[in-house]
Design a protein around this motif. Sequence first.
Motif, mmCIF file in Angstrom:
data_model
loop_
_atom_site.group_PDB
_atom_site.id
_atom_site.type_symbol
_atom_site.label_atom_id
_atom_site.label_comp_id
_atom_site.label_asym_id
_atom_site.label_seq_id
_atom_site.Cartn_x
_atom_site.Cartn_y
_atom_site.Cartn_z
ATOM 1 N N ASN A 29 0.852 -1.184 0.000
ATOM 2 C CA ASN A 29 0.000 0.000 0.000
ATOM 3 C C ASN A 29 0.894 1.242 0.000
ATOM 4 O OD1 ASN A 29 -1.764 2.092 0.479
ATOM 5 N ND2 ASN A 29 -2.713 1.181 2.295
ATOM 6 N N LEU A 30 0.947 1.928 -1.134
ATOM 7 C CA LEU A 30 1.786 3.124 -1.282
ATOM 8 C C LEU A 30 0.974 4.403 -1.144
ATOM 9 C CD1 LEU A 30 3.974 1.992 -4.328
ATOM 10 C CD2 LEU A 30 4.426 1.679 -1.887
ATOM 11 N N TYR A 31 -0.233 4.299 -0.618
ATOM 12 C CA TYR A 31 -1.102 5.473 -0.504
ATOM 13 C C TYR A 31 -0.427 6.589 0.306
ATOM 14 C CZ TYR A 31 -5.387 8.185 0.085
ATOM 15 O OH TYR A 31 -6.322 9.191 0.057
ATOM 16 N N ALA A 32 0.235 6.189 1.380
ATOM 17 C CA ALA A 32 0.966 7.155 2.202
ATOM 18 C C ALA A 32 2.457 7.072 1.880
ATOM 19 C CB ALA A 32 0.739 6.870 3.683
ATOM 20 N N VAL A 33 3.115 8.226 1.847
ATOM 21 C CA VAL A 33 4.561 8.269 1.596
ATOM 22 C C VAL A 33 5.287 7.848 2.869
ATOM 23 C CG1 VAL A 33 6.506 9.748 1.023
ATOM 24 C CG2 VAL A 33 4.303 10.103 -0.112
ATOM 25 N N HIS A 34 6.226 6.925 2.737
ATOM 26 C CA HIS A 34 7.034 6.479 3.879
ATOM 27 C C HIS A 34 8.440 7.088 3.762
ATOM 28 C CE1 HIS A 34 4.233 3.366 5.565
ATOM 29 N NE2 HIS A 34 3.658 3.616 4.404
ATOM 30 N N SER A 35 9.468 6.265 3.646
ATOM 31 C CA SER A 35 10.841 6.787 3.530
ATOM 32 C C SER A 35 11.195 7.160 2.101
ATOM 33 C CB SER A 35 11.841 5.752 4.052
ATOM 34 O OG SER A 35 11.592 5.453 5.410
ATOM 35 N N ILE A 36 10.435 6.598 1.154
ATOM 36 C CA ILE A 36 10.665 6.867 -0.269
ATOM 37 C C ILE A 36 9.392 7.447 -0.869
ATOM 38 C CG2 ILE A 36 11.078 5.803 -2.528
ATOM 39 C CD1 ILE A 36 12.791 3.698 -1.133
ATOM 40 N N GLU A 37 9.545 8.501 -1.650
ATOM 41 C CA GLU A 37 8.415 9.027 -2.404
ATOM 42 C C GLU A 37 8.590 8.617 -3.854
ATOM 43 O OE1 GLU A 37 5.871 13.117 -3.139
ATOM 44 O OE2 GLU A 37 7.671 13.173 -1.895
ATOM 45 N N TYR A 38 7.575 7.992 -4.421
ATOM 46 C CA TYR A 38 7.666 7.519 -5.804
ATOM 47 C C TYR A 38 7.050 8.555 -6.744
ATOM 48 C CZ TYR A 38 8.938 3.067 -3.703
ATOM 49 O OH TYR A 38 9.575 2.083 -2.976
ATOM 50 N N ARG A 39 7.790 8.909 -7.784
ATOM 51 C CA ARG A 39 7.344 9.952 -8.719
ATOM 52 C C ARG A 39 6.734 9.360 -9.990
ATOM 53 N NH1 ARG A 39 10.255 14.712 -7.025
ATOM 54 N NH2 ARG A 39 9.858 14.732 -4.773
ATOM 55 N N ASN A 40 6.627 8.039 -10.038
ATOM 56 C CA ASN A 40 6.065 7.404 -11.233
ATOM 57 C C ASN A 40 5.027 6.363 -10.830
ATOM 58 O OD1 ASN A 40 5.666 6.612 -13.924
ATOM 59 N ND2 ASN A 40 7.332 5.111 -13.840
ATOM 60 N N LEU A 41 3.999 6.818 -10.137
ATOM 61 C CA LEU A 41 2.965 5.906 -9.638
ATOM 62 C C LEU A 41 1.712 5.960 -10.496
ATOM 63 C CD1 LEU A 41 2.793 6.225 -5.726
ATOM 64 C CD2 LEU A 41 3.715 4.344 -7.078
ATOM 65 N N GLU A 42 1.316 4.808 -10.993
ATOM 66 C CA GLU A 42 0.053 4.695 -11.724
ATOM 67 C C GLU A 42 -1.082 4.321 -10.771
ATOM 68 O OE1 GLU A 42 -0.579 5.332 -14.879
ATOM 69 O OE2 GLU A 42 1.502 5.828 -15.372
ATOM 70 N N HIS A 43 -0.724 3.785 -9.622
ATOM 71 C CA HIS A 43 -1.711 3.215 -8.702
ATOM 72 C C HIS A 43 -1.119 3.292 -7.299
ATOM 73 C CE1 HIS A 43 -4.862 0.546 -7.281
ATOM 74 N NE2 HIS A 43 -5.307 0.344 -8.501
ATOM 75 N N HIS A 44 -1.981 3.178 -6.295
ATOM 76 C CA HIS A 44 -1.485 3.176 -4.911
ATOM 77 C C HIS A 44 -1.268 1.769 -4.353
ATOM 78 C CE1 HIS A 44 -3.129 7.470 -4.334
ATOM 79 N NE2 HIS A 44 -1.840 7.529 -4.125
ATOM 80 N N PHE A 45 -1.829 0.743 -5.014
ATOM 81 C CA PHE A 45 -1.808 -0.611 -4.452
ATOM 82 C C PHE A 45 -1.186 -1.597 -5.438
ATOM 83 C CE2 PHE A 45 -6.024 1.372 -3.216
ATOM 84 C CZ PHE A 45 -5.507 1.997 -2.081
#
Length: 237
Positions: A93-109
């Motif tokens: 689950n990438l809905y919340a940013v943790h230690s890494i922020e992803y700049r190429n997300l098509e989806h949160h899950f």
Amino acid sequence: MHSEKYGRTYHYPFSPGTTSDDRMNDDYWNDLQQIQTLVHTEKLDGENNCLNKYGVFARSHAAPTTSPWTAALREFWQRIKHELGDLDIFLENLYAVHSIEYRNLEHHFYVFAIREGNRWLSWEEVKFYAGLLDLPTVPEIEIEQRPKDKTAFEQKIKTVVSTAGALAPVDTVTGKPCTMEGIVSRNAAAFPTHAFAHNVFKWVRKEHVKTNEHWTRNWKRATLNHEGGPYVDISSK
């Protein structure tokens, strides 16, 4: 309500990102020699969540989660819960940013494993069911047949993890591009749950966790490539 948590993934002995409660598989090479086909996927920096007919669970599986960063996932679960049967869908689950922020997300899950009863499904089955649920799987790096040369294998893993991976990771502390968090290798075939530690392995970079105890109060939602698209939950618009 019952949900059994995801197995503990043992580190490769050359993985630098181990902590005091992590375990290593020092015999990993012998395990690999029993595996016909190996799949390497990118380890993503999110929360390990599970969807099944009983609800949405976080890592402990003690009870269904109610965290604010799983609200969108729980909303999604309401739509698909009757289709899950006896499947446990494990996803990052990438809905919340943790230690890494992803700049190429098509989806949160991003789905990474599926269990049915006492069996972990094959990677092909994982991709099949994820597709039926209209969910992506974690980025696939490589599928290889049983490795023959241990030194070459370890070097390959180290080379792969020195890249940024598929989702354009940025270090939340420095704001600069960074390497992927790690790699997860698994048996491409299905295997019984009791044999998990002999079929799934990981490499994690050193000191990969940058969040602290205040994270839950100050978290922010990860931005998607297509904001307002079909995967953005209604509450975030």
